[in-house]
Design a protein around this motif. Structure first.
Motif, mmCIF file in Angstrom:
data_model
loop_
_atom_site.group_PDB
_atom_site.id
_atom_site.type_symbol
_atom_site.label_atom_id
_atom_site.label_comp_id
_atom_site.label_asym_id
_atom_site.label_seq_id
_atom_site.Cartn_x
_atom_site.Cartn_y
_atom_site.Cartn_z
ATOM 1 N N UNK A 131 8.390 9.871 -2.342
ATOM 2 C CA UNK A 131 7.738 8.354 -1.790
ATOM 3 C C UNK A 131 7.566 7.891 -1.315
ATOM 4 N N UNK A 132 8.794 7.747 -0.408
ATOM 5 C CA UNK A 132 9.326 6.740 0.508
ATOM 6 C C UNK A 132 8.561 7.138 1.758
ATOM 7 N N UNK A 133 7.310 7.752 2.316
ATOM 8 C CA UNK A 133 6.333 8.135 3.069
ATOM 9 C C UNK A 133 4.698 7.245 2.630
ATOM 10 N N UNK A 134 4.542 6.888 3.933
ATOM 11 C CA UNK A 134 2.513 6.822 3.888
ATOM 12 C C UNK A 134 2.443 7.360 3.594
ATOM 13 N N UNK A 135 1.255 7.985 3.052
ATOM 14 C CA UNK A 135 0.391 9.411 3.923
ATOM 15 C C UNK A 135 -1.204 8.714 3.675
ATOM 16 N N UNK A 136 -1.623 9.249 5.543
ATOM 17 C CA UNK A 136 -3.017 8.493 5.682
ATOM 18 C C UNK A 136 -3.539 9.755 4.706
ATOM 19 N N UNK A 137 -4.557 8.651 4.487
ATOM 20 C CA UNK A 137 -6.105 8.888 3.371
ATOM 21 C C UNK A 137 -6.553 9.971 3.663
ATOM 22 N N UNK A 138 -7.537 10.952 3.640
ATOM 23 C CA UNK A 138 -8.551 11.385 3.502
ATOM 24 C C UNK A 138 -9.852 10.709 5.229
ATOM 25 N N UNK A 139 -10.262 9.160 4.402
ATOM 26 C CA UNK A 139 -10.836 8.198 4.815
ATOM 27 C C UNK A 139 -10.283 8.294 6.320
ATOM 28 N N UNK A 140 -9.082 8.226 6.371
ATOM 29 C CA UNK A 140 -7.595 7.512 7.396
ATOM 30 C C UNK A 140 -7.794 8.457 8.856
ATOM 31 N N UNK A 141 -7.886 9.256 8.130
ATOM 32 C CA UNK A 141 -7.741 11.285 8.631
ATOM 33 C C UNK A 141 -9.021 11.506 9.982
ATOM 34 N N UNK A 142 -10.228 10.708 8.924
ATOM 35 C CA UNK A 142 -11.713 11.125 9.654
ATOM 36 C C UNK A 142 -11.907 10.139 10.772
ATOM 37 N N UNK A 143 -10.882 8.787 10.409
ATOM 38 C CA UNK A 143 -11.364 7.578 11.443
ATOM 39 C C UNK A 143 -10.672 8.122 12.423
ATOM 40 N N UNK A 144 -9.209 8.655 12.275
ATOM 41 C CA UNK A 144 -8.651 9.055 12.895
ATOM 42 C C UNK A 144 -8.800 10.387 13.999
ATOM 43 N N UNK A 145 -10.040 10.894 13.833
ATOM 44 C CA UNK A 145 -10.134 12.164 14.230
ATOM 45 C C UNK A 145 -11.560 11.458 15.226
ATOM 46 N N UNK A 146 -12.324 10.603 15.282
ATOM 47 C CA UNK A 146 -13.620 10.252 15.560
ATOM 48 C C UNK A 146 -14.693 10.042 14.708
ATOM 49 N N UNK A 147 -14.112 10.154 12.812
ATOM 50 C CA UNK A 147 -15.266 10.663 12.493
ATOM 51 C C UNK A 147 -15.979 9.038 11.098
ATOM 52 N N UNK A 165 -7.926 18.216 16.511
ATOM 53 C CA UNK A 165 -7.906 16.821 15.075
ATOM 54 C C UNK A 165 -6.789 16.990 14.208
ATOM 55 N N UNK A 166 -6.445 15.822 13.997
ATOM 56 C CA UNK A 166 -5.266 15.659 13.578
ATOM 57 C C UNK A 166 -5.645 15.947 12.025
ATOM 58 N N UNK A 167 -4.351 16.632 11.216
ATOM 59 C CA UNK A 167 -4.465 17.116 10.247
ATOM 60 C C UNK A 167 -3.200 16.632 8.888
ATOM 61 N N UNK A 168 -2.434 16.411 9.485
ATOM 62 C CA UNK A 168 -1.892 15.077 8.440
ATOM 63 C C UNK A 168 -1.627 13.880 9.783
ATOM 64 N N UNK A 169 -0.919 12.823 8.011
ATOM 65 C CA UNK A 169 0.114 12.188 9.603
ATOM 66 C C UNK A 169 1.008 11.332 8.292
ATOM 67 N N UNK A 170 1.811 10.941 8.718
ATOM 68 C CA UNK A 170 2.779 9.743 7.486
ATOM 69 C C UNK A 170 3.712 9.525 8.336
ATOM 70 N N UNK A 171 4.117 8.339 7.608
ATOM 71 C CA UNK A 171 5.076 7.187 8.402
ATOM 72 C C UNK A 171 6.190 7.251 7.253
ATOM 73 N N UNK A 172 7.904 6.574 7.532
ATOM 74 C CA UNK A 172 8.452 5.998 6.676
ATOM 75 C C UNK A 172 8.976 5.007 7.144
ATOM 76 N N UNK A 173 9.776 4.672 6.548
ATOM 77 C CA UNK A 173 10.290 3.324 7.215
ATOM 78 C C UNK A 173 10.122 2.498 8.116
ATOM 79 N N UNK A 174 8.959 2.602 6.862
ATOM 80 C CA UNK A 174 7.770 0.982 8.314
ATOM 81 C C UNK A 174 7.452 2.078 9.305
ATOM 82 N N UNK A 175 7.236 2.676 9.826
ATOM 83 C CA UNK A 175 7.232 3.821 10.936
ATOM 84 C C UNK A 175 8.860 3.782 12.051
#
Length: 226
Positions: A71-87, A107-117
């Motif tokens: 729960x402490x992790x903020x995970x990029x959504x599918x649309x955010x990953x698509x945007x990260x990949x230029x789509x 291609x970025x497959x998964x990205x997540x952050x915790x503790x405010x980055x």
């Protein structure tokens, strides 16, 4: 800022790797070899996969890894990953991944952050082409990049940058890796990048933390998947 920088750090490594692993373009014997990348995809028995994030767990059968992002992790959504990949897509499919690897190679497959980055996890996949996909192993792939990485990171504002190759036990296997340390505005930055070769593709798992080195603990949230 820290979240963006972490993505840039991963991108810097990938830029170094792409520059070093470009495919030789065969031409007349008397001409100098010109290095270019792709677009022909690496050859393997299986097609690459985006993976799946469900109930706090990211699973990628192609790379053979699972990542428990609580729960402490903020995970990029599918649309955010698509945007990260230029789509411009609500979601990406495995077919989109294969096509994107032919066009952009990474291609970025998964990205997540915790503790405010302050902590982050990033998984990407690179197509290095048919020839390099056969010739390069994980160690050679990482060794080709490590000398250029400090300069790339310094151009992004990091100082006192060091980068060295190493071997880590990750998801039940030993893999080639790069260990990075630097400072940003006086704050310590730590990163480990683990290389996973599958067929002719290379996966990069990047974990990073600020202030103190938590990279080993971050790698430990990954487990192997047969």
């Amino acid at each position: 800022m820290k979240r963006v920088l972490t993505l840039m750090v991963a991108a810097a490594l990938l830029l170094c790797l792409c520059a070093c692993t470009e495919e030789p373009q065969v031409s007349e014997p008397t001409q100098t070899i010109v290095l270019t990348t792709g677009p022909e995809a690496a050859v393997g028995e299986r097609n690459p996969q985006l993976g799946n994030f469900s109930d706090g767990v990211y699973t990628n059968d192609f790379l053979g890894i699972c990542c428990e992002a609580g729960e402490e992790w903020t995970v990029y959504s599918d649309s955010q990953l698509a945007q990260l990949n230029g789509l411009v897509l609500d979601t990406m499919t495995d077919a989109d991944l294969v096509e994107q690897l032919k066009k952009s190679n990474v291609v970025h497959l998964f990205y997540a952050t915790a503790d405010g980055g302050h902590r982050s996890v990033n998984v990407v996949l690179e197509n290095v082409g048919v020839v390099n996909g056969v010739l390069l192993d994980e160690k050679a792939y990482m060794t080709l990049s490590v000398e250029q990485l400090p300069t790339a990171l310094q151009s992004m504002g990091l100082t006192n940058v060091t980068a060295e190759t190493t071997t880590v036990s990750f998801a039940g296997r030993d893999h080639a890796a790069v260990r990075v340390h630097g400072t940003l505005s006086g704050v310590d930055f730590f990163e480990k990048i683990v290389c996973i070769k599958v067929d002719g593709y290379f996966g990069l798992v990047t974990v990073a933390s600020y202030h103190e080195d938590q990279t080993d603990a971050l790698l430990n949230i990954f487990t192997g998947k047969s």
